[in-house]
Design an enzyme around this catalytic site. Structure first.
Site, PDB file in Angstrom:
ATOM      1  N   PRO A 226      46.115  34.189  36.155  1.00  0.00           N
ATOM      2  CA  PRO A 226      46.645  34.395  34.808  1.00  0.00           C
ATOM      3  C   PRO A 226      45.964  35.505  34.015  1.00  0.00           C
ATOM      4  O   PRO A 226      44.746  35.683  34.089  1.00  0.00           O
ATOM      5  CB  PRO A 226      46.414  33.038  34.122  1.00  0.00           C
ATOM      6  CG  PRO A 226      45.375  32.356  34.941  1.00  0.00           C
ATOM      7  CD  PRO A 226      45.579  32.840  36.346  1.00  0.00           C
ATOM      8  N   ASN A 227      46.793  36.216  33.277  1.00  0.00           N
ATOM      9  CA  ASN A 227      46.374  37.274  32.328  1.00  0.00           C
ATOM     10  C   ASN A 227      45.919  38.561  32.996  1.00  0.00           C
ATOM     11  O   ASN A 227      45.633  39.537  32.313  1.00  0.00           O
ATOM     12  CB  ASN A 227      45.277  36.763  31.375  1.00  0.00           C
ATOM     13  CG  ASN A 227      45.746  35.569  30.568  1.00  0.00           C
ATOM     14  OD1 ASN A 227      46.781  35.652  29.917  1.00  0.00           O
ATOM     15  ND2 ASN A 227      45.036  34.468  30.630  1.00  0.00           N
TER      16      ASN A 227
ATOM     17  N   ARG B  10      44.211  43.703  27.720  1.00  0.00           N
ATOM     18  CA  ARG B  10      43.322  42.584  27.371  1.00  0.00           C
ATOM     19  C   ARG B  10      41.848  43.033  27.397  1.00  0.00           C
ATOM     20  O   ARG B  10      41.395  43.655  28.357  1.00  0.00           O
ATOM     21  CB  ARG B  10      43.544  41.385  28.303  1.00  0.00           C
ATOM     22  CG  ARG B  10      42.935  41.560  29.686  1.00  0.00           C
ATOM     23  CD  ARG B  10      43.156  40.367  30.599  1.00  0.00           C
ATOM     24  NE  ARG B  10      42.369  39.206  30.249  1.00  0.00           N
ATOM     25  CZ  ARG B  10      41.910  38.334  31.158  1.00  0.00           C
ATOM     26  NH1 ARG B  10      42.160  38.497  32.453  1.00  0.00           N
ATOM     27  NH2 ARG B  10      41.221  37.302  30.768  1.00  0.00           N
TER      28      ARG B  10
ATOM     29  N   TYR C 104      37.158  44.292  30.689  1.00  0.00           N
ATOM     30  CA  TYR C 104      37.921  44.542  31.929  1.00  0.00           C
ATOM     31  C   TYR C 104      38.285  46.010  32.145  1.00  0.00           C
ATOM     32  O   TYR C 104      38.842  46.354  33.183  1.00  0.00           O
ATOM     33  CB  TYR C 104      39.192  43.681  31.936  1.00  0.00           C
ATOM     34  CG  TYR C 104      38.888  42.196  31.871  1.00  0.00           C
ATOM     35  CD1 TYR C 104      38.282  41.556  32.946  1.00  0.00           C
ATOM     36  CD2 TYR C 104      39.174  41.445  30.738  1.00  0.00           C
ATOM     37  CE1 TYR C 104      37.968  40.204  32.897  1.00  0.00           C
ATOM     38  CE2 TYR C 104      38.867  40.094  30.669  1.00  0.00           C
ATOM     39  CZ  TYR C 104      38.272  39.475  31.753  1.00  0.00           C
ATOM     40  OH  TYR C 104      37.960  38.147  31.697  1.00  0.00           O
TER      41      TYR C 104
ATOM     42  N   ASN D  61      41.620  36.555  43.060  1.00  0.00           N
ATOM     43  CA  ASN D  61      40.981  36.475  41.744  1.00  0.00           C
ATOM     44  C   ASN D  61      41.768  35.421  40.974  1.00  0.00           C
ATOM     45  O   ASN D  61      42.816  35.720  40.397  1.00  0.00           O
ATOM     46  CB  ASN D  61      41.034  37.822  41.023  1.00  0.00           C
ATOM     47  CG  ASN D  61      40.324  37.769  39.674  1.00  0.00           C
ATOM     48  OD1 ASN D  61      39.990  36.678  39.197  1.00  0.00           O
ATOM     49  ND2 ASN D  61      40.104  38.918  39.063  1.00  0.00           N
TER      50      ASN D  61
ATOM     51  N   ALA E 102      41.126  32.637  35.080  1.00  0.00           N
ATOM     52  CA  ALA E 102      40.601  31.454  34.381  1.00  0.00           C
ATOM     53  C   ALA E 102      40.654  30.194  35.253  1.00  0.00           C
ATOM     54  O   ALA E 102      39.827  29.284  35.099  1.00  0.00           O
ATOM     55  CB  ALA E 102      41.375  31.237  33.090  1.00  0.00           C
TER      56      ALA E 102
ATOM     57  N   HIS F 202      37.599  28.527  37.186  1.00  0.00           N
ATOM     58  CA  HIS F 202      36.622  27.614  36.602  1.00  0.00           C
ATOM     59  C   HIS F 202      37.155  26.203  36.372  1.00  0.00           C
ATOM     60  O   HIS F 202      36.429  25.351  35.862  1.00  0.00           O
ATOM     61  CB  HIS F 202      36.132  28.204  35.265  1.00  0.00           C
ATOM     62  CG  HIS F 202      35.918  29.692  35.316  1.00  0.00           C
ATOM     63  ND1 HIS F 202      35.017  30.277  36.167  1.00  0.00           N
ATOM     64  CD2 HIS F 202      36.526  30.730  34.663  1.00  0.00           C
ATOM     65  CE1 HIS F 202      35.060  31.602  36.006  1.00  0.00           C
ATOM     66  NE2 HIS F 202      35.973  31.890  35.109  1.00  0.00           N
TER      67      HIS F 202
ATOM     68  N   ASP G  74      41.673  23.216  46.822  1.00  0.00           N
ATOM     69  CA  ASP G  74      42.246  22.393  47.903  1.00  0.00           C
ATOM     70  C   ASP G  74      43.266  23.175  48.719  1.00  0.00           C
ATOM     71  O   ASP G  74      43.363  22.997  49.942  1.00  0.00           O
ATOM     72  CB  ASP G  74      42.898  21.130  47.322  1.00  0.00           C
ATOM     73  CG  ASP G  74      41.869  20.074  46.910  1.00  0.00           C
ATOM     74  OD1 ASP G  74      40.682  20.248  47.238  1.00  0.00           O
ATOM     75  OD2 ASP G  74      42.262  19.091  46.258  1.00  0.00           O
TER      76      ASP G  74
ATOM     77  N   GLU H 209      36.662  35.896  47.212  1.00  0.00           N
ATOM     78  CA  GLU H 209      36.880  35.747  45.768  1.00  0.00           C
ATOM     79  C   GLU H 209      36.425  37.027  45.063  1.00  0.00           C
ATOM     80  O   GLU H 209      35.351  37.551  45.369  1.00  0.00           O
ATOM     81  CB  GLU H 209      36.028  34.550  45.290  1.00  0.00           C
ATOM     82  CG  GLU H 209      36.052  34.293  43.808  1.00  0.00           C
ATOM     83  CD  GLU H 209      35.036  33.191  43.425  1.00  0.00           C
ATOM     84  OE1 GLU H 209      34.096  32.918  44.191  1.00  0.00           O
ATOM     85  OE2 GLU H 209      35.195  32.630  42.327  1.00  0.00           O
TER      86      GLU H 209
ATOM     87  N   HIS I  71      35.984  38.923  41.139  1.00  0.00           N
ATOM     88  CA  HIS I  71      36.056  38.940  39.675  1.00  0.00           C
ATOM     89  C   HIS I  71      35.724  40.339  39.205  1.00  0.00           C
ATOM     90  O   HIS I  71      34.716  40.918  39.646  1.00  0.00           O
ATOM     91  CB  HIS I  71      35.093  37.918  39.056  1.00  0.00           C
ATOM     92  CG  HIS I  71      35.439  36.530  39.454  1.00  0.00           C
ATOM     93  ND1 HIS I  71      36.553  35.886  38.966  1.00  0.00           N
ATOM     94  CD2 HIS I  71      34.870  35.690  40.349  1.00  0.00           C
ATOM     95  CE1 HIS I  71      36.644  34.694  39.533  1.00  0.00           C
ATOM     96  NE2 HIS I  71      35.636  34.555  40.380  1.00  0.00           N
ATOM     97  N   ILE I  72      36.565  40.861  38.345  1.00  0.00           N
ATOM     98  CA  ILE I  72      36.368  42.211  37.825  1.00  0.00           C
ATOM     99  C   ILE I  72      35.082  42.272  37.011  1.00  0.00           C
ATOM    100  O   ILE I  72      34.279  43.198  37.145  1.00  0.00           O
ATOM    101  CB  ILE I  72      37.593  42.615  36.964  1.00  0.00           C
ATOM    102  CG1 ILE I  72      38.842  42.684  37.858  1.00  0.00           C
ATOM    103  CG2 ILE I  72      37.349  43.941  36.248  1.00  0.00           C
ATOM    104  CD1 ILE I  72      40.149  42.723  37.087  1.00  0.00           C
ATOM    105  N   SER I  73      34.885  41.286  36.153  1.00  0.00           N
ATOM    106  CA  SER I  73      33.694  41.251  35.292  1.00  0.00           C
ATOM    107  C   SER I  73      32.564  40.506  36.000  1.00  0.00           C
ATOM    108  O   SER I  73      32.789  39.793  36.992  1.00  0.00           O
ATOM    109  CB  SER I  73      34.037  40.546  33.974  1.00  0.00           C
ATOM    110  OG  SER I  73      34.345  39.182  34.213  1.00  0.00           O
TER     111      SER I  73
ATOM    112  N   ARG J  76      28.265  36.125  31.585  1.00  0.00           N
ATOM    113  CA  ARG J  76      29.134  35.738  30.468  1.00  0.00           C
ATOM    114  C   ARG J  76      28.870  34.270  30.078  1.00  0.00           C
ATOM    115  O   ARG J  76      27.794  33.756  30.303  1.00  0.00           O
ATOM    116  CB  ARG J  76      30.591  36.024  30.847  1.00  0.00           C
ATOM    117  CG  ARG J  76      30.823  37.532  31.090  1.00  0.00           C
ATOM    118  CD  ARG J  76      32.240  37.853  31.497  1.00  0.00           C
ATOM    119  NE  ARG J  76      33.181  37.544  30.428  1.00  0.00           N
ATOM    120  CZ  ARG J  76      34.514  37.522  30.585  1.00  0.00           C
ATOM    121  NH1 ARG J  76      35.041  37.808  31.770  1.00  0.00           N
ATOM    122  NH2 ARG J  76      35.298  37.234  29.567  1.00  0.00           N
TER     123      ARG J  76
ATOM    124  N   ARG K 284      31.925  30.141  32.824  1.00  0.00           N
ATOM    125  CA  ARG K 284      32.444  31.095  33.821  1.00  0.00           C
ATOM    126  C   ARG K 284      31.557  31.155  35.069  1.00  0.00           C
ATOM    127  O   ARG K 284      31.859  31.831  36.043  1.00  0.00           O
ATOM    128  CB  ARG K 284      32.574  32.495  33.226  1.00  0.00           C
ATOM    129  CG  ARG K 284      33.647  32.590  32.158  1.00  0.00           C
ATOM    130  CD  ARG K 284      33.911  34.011  31.725  1.00  0.00           C
ATOM    131  NE  ARG K 284      34.491  34.026  30.389  1.00  0.00           N
ATOM    132  CZ  ARG K 284      35.798  33.907  30.128  1.00  0.00           C
ATOM    133  NH1 ARG K 284      36.666  33.812  31.098  1.00  0.00           N
ATOM    134  NH2 ARG K 284      36.240  33.901  28.884  1.00  0.00           N
TER     135      ARG K 284
END
Ligand code: DQA
Length: 144
Positions: free
Chosen positions: A9-10, A17, A22, A73, A76, A79, A86, A97, A99-101, A106, A110
Site C-alpha cells: 500500500p501507498n 508521498r 522516500y 515490499n 505498512a 509490520h 503465512d 524483503e 524497504h526503501i527507507s 524510524r 517499523r
C-alpha cells in the site's frame, strides 16, 4: 528465471508521498528500474502493486508453480500482516524483503517485520536501488 516483484500500500504514491523519506522519484520510475534490470539481467519480471492485503496474499499464492522467487515490499503491512507471512510460508518460494527507507531508524513499530520472518534476506534504506540489489541477490541464490 521468473521473479515476482510485489509492492504494498501507498507505494503507488511514490514521488508524491513524504518525499523527505522516500525521495522524489515516482512509482513509474521504479517500474522503469525493474524493466531495465530485467532486460540487463535476462530475467522475466512480473510486477504487482496493491493497496489491499488480500490482493497481496492472492498474488503470492498465484506465484506458486509459476515464479522462481519473490521480491516484496509489503509497505505498512510489513509490520502487521500475519496473512502475508503465512502466504509466503505457504508457497515456500525464496523471497527477499525490500524497504526503501531505513525502517530501523524510524518509529519503533517499523522495526517489527512479520513478512521478513519468511524471507531469505532483507534490504532496507537503499532507496530504489534496493530492488535491484534484491533481484541480483535472488538471481545468484537461484543460480547456485
Ligand atoms: C516502507 C516502510 C514502511 O514502514 C512503510 O509503511 C511503507 C514503505 C519502505 O519501503 O521504506 O509504506 O516499506
Amino acid at each position: 528465471m521468473k521473479i515476482l516483484v510485489i509492492n504494498g500500500p501507498n507505494l503507488n504514491m511514490l514521488g508524491i508521498r513524504e518525499p523527505g523519506i522516500y525521495g522524489k522519484n515516482t512509482f513509474a520510475d521504479l517500474l522503469q528500474l525493474l524493466e531495465d534490470t530485467a532486460r540487463e539481467e535476462g530475467i522475466e519480471i512480473t510486477q504487482f502493486q496493491s493497496n489491499h492485503e488480500g490482493d497481496l496474499v492472492d498474488k503470492i499464492q498465484w506465484a506458486y508453480g509459476k515464479m522462481d522467487g519473490i521480491v516484496i515490499n509489503p509497505a505498512a503491512y510489513t509490520h502487521t500482516s500475519v496473512a502475508i507471512l503465512d502466504a509466503l510460508k505457504a508457497v515456500s518460494l525464496p523471497a527477499v524483503e525490500v524497504h526503501i527507507s531505513d525502517v530501523d531508524a524510524r518509529e519503533p513499530f517499523r522495526q517489527i517485520s512479520y513478512a521478513g520472518l519468511a524471507c531469505i534476506k532483507t534490504i532496507k534504506g537503499h532507496g530504489f536501488a534496493g530492488y535491484r540489489e534484491a533481484i541480483l541477490y535472488l538471481k545468484e541464490y537461484l543460480s547456485a
